[in-house]
Design an enzyme around this catalytic site. Structure first.
Site, PDB file in Angstrom:
ATOM      1  N   SER A 156       1.398  -7.386  -0.844  1.00 12.39           N
ATOM      2  CA  SER A 156       1.971  -8.370   0.092  1.00 12.39           C
ATOM      3  C   SER A 156       1.326  -9.749   0.024  1.00 12.39           C
ATOM      4  CB  SER A 156       1.971  -7.839   1.521  1.00 12.39           C
ATOM      5  OG  SER A 156       0.682  -7.518   1.958  1.00 12.39           O
TER       6      SER A 156
ATOM      7  N   THR B  23       0.816  -1.206   0.000  1.00  8.88           N
ATOM      8  CA  THR B  23       0.000   0.000   0.000  1.00  8.88           C
ATOM      9  C   THR B  23       0.855   1.264   0.000  1.00  8.88           C
ATOM     10  OG1 THR B  23      -1.796  -1.131   1.152  1.00  8.88           O
ATOM     11  CG2 THR B  23      -1.798   1.265   1.266  1.00  8.88           C
TER      12      THR B  23
ATOM     13  N   THR C 153       1.361  -4.532   4.280  1.00 10.23           N
ATOM     14  CA  THR C 153       1.141  -4.884   5.688  1.00 10.23           C
ATOM     15  C   THR C 153       0.555  -6.278   5.889  1.00 10.23           C
ATOM     16  OG1 THR C 153      -1.051  -3.839   5.685  1.00 10.23           O
ATOM     17  CG2 THR C 153       0.838  -2.466   6.310  1.00 10.23           C
ATOM     18  N   ASP C 154      -0.084  -6.859   4.879  1.00  9.57           N
ATOM     19  CA  ASP C 154      -0.779  -8.137   5.098  1.00  9.57           C
ATOM     20  C   ASP C 154       0.166  -9.254   5.507  1.00  9.57           C
ATOM     21  OD1 ASP C 154      -3.148  -6.912   4.497  1.00  9.57           O
ATOM     22  OD2 ASP C 154      -3.424  -7.863   2.541  1.00  9.57           O
TER      23      ASP C 154
END
Length: 322
Positions: free
Chosen positions: A54, A16, A85-86
């Site tokens: 991710s 992101t 971030t995942d």
């Protein structure tokens, strides 16, 4: 007196923090790597080994990152990795297991994209750079910086799907970075701990994760047993399962790791009923200590890739050799 110029490597991997709305209207996609804002007396070198969301990151990408960081570390005072971030926590933990360099390595990302007025990418990136260049960060292993909080790669986890302060994990941050004008104030609340690192040639074993629930009779277990090199189960409570799983685990030749689906706390094999943690260990299962299921999987992948046998794998998990 002039401060000596420091050298910072920034490795961009997508996510992101590098995303904007796609011109064709299909949604957010990684497009442009961000720049580190406002760093005086720092020579920034950018690297972009891949540009992926991710969910597309694999253990092979994590190993590639480790190789790149080892190459860059001797020539830089700090290294920042931007990441979606995942799966950020999985990459952070993989690097924790794979890197033995004292050069600080800090992972960060953003929850909001560059087209939003509340984009959190620049602040997180600047904070990550400040931590990576701080002398007290050396020798701690890879860190995660998000919203000014500094986390250990072993315990950090994503705790919210949309909030800006999306990262946490018991027992919480190990440090904090705050800013006053151009100065970064870094404070650590914990001393570096001893850790073991590994040097696998590949991370291509198949390790499946199964999720326990009330009434589970082992659905999906046969497929994992037939095709996987190892199995991780996100079990109940302190590492307990329905009784039907006990004979299945006893008949399994591959390593079976018992983690917990609970958000915090260790796996403790104390219950002696059929499927209780003590009976699972007697049947051959290996407790995951405090690692969640997806980090236990990363550790098992690393140990299998390093050529360790089941007894050696058991000793690593039991001794918290991570």
């Amino acid at each position: 007196m002039q401060r000596p110029m420091k050298r910072l490597a920034v490795i961009h991997t997508g996510g992101t923090i590098a995303s904007r709305p796609s011109p064709d209207g299909r949604g957010l996609t990684p497009q442009q790597a961000p720049s580190v804002p406002g760093l005086g007396w720092v020579e920034v070198h950018d690297f972009r080994p891949f540009n992926l969301p991710s969910p597309h990151i694999t253990p092979a990408h994590m190993l590639e990152l480790a190789h790149l960081i080892r190459h860059l570390a001797p020539e830089h005072d700090g290294i920042v990795v931007t990441h979606g971030t995942d799966t950020l926590e999985e990459t952070a933990f993989a690097l924790h297991l794979l890197l033995d360099t004292p050069t600080p390595v800090v992972l960060t990302g953003s929850m909001r994209h560059a087209g939003e007025v509340s984009w959190d990418g620049p602040a997180n990136l600047l904070d990550a750079a400040g931590v990576a260049l701080h002398p007290q960060s050396a020798g701690r292993g890879p860190l995660v910086v998000f919203g000014g909080d500094i986390f250990d790669a072993r315990t950090v986890t994503k705790v919210h799907t949309t909030a800006v302060d999306a990262f946490g994990g018991y027992p919480g941050p190990i440090g904090r970075i705050d800013r006053t004008e151009d100065a970064a104030h870094v404070r650590f609340f914990a001393t570096p701990e001893r850790r073991r690192t590994y040097a696998p040639d590949r991370l291509d074993a198949r390790v499946d994760i199964l999720y326990a629930y009330a009434g589970w009779r082992g659905e999906g277990y046969a497929g994992a047993q037939a095709g996987a090199d190892g199995i991780v189960i996100a079990a109940l409570g302190t590492g307990n399962l329905p009784a039907e799983l006990l004979p299945l685990i006893a008949a399994t030749q591959q390593p079976v790791i018992i983690a917990t689906r609970t958000h915090a706390g260790p796996v403790l094999p104390v219950y002696g009923y059929a499927g209780g943690g003590a009976t699972l260990v007697r049947a051959g299962a290996i407790p995951a200590s405090f690692l969640n299921a997806h980090k236990a999987r990363i550790l098992l992948l690393t140990l299998l890739g390093s050529g360790l046998g089941e007894q050696e794998i058991r000793e690593v998990f039991e001794e918290a050799g991570f």
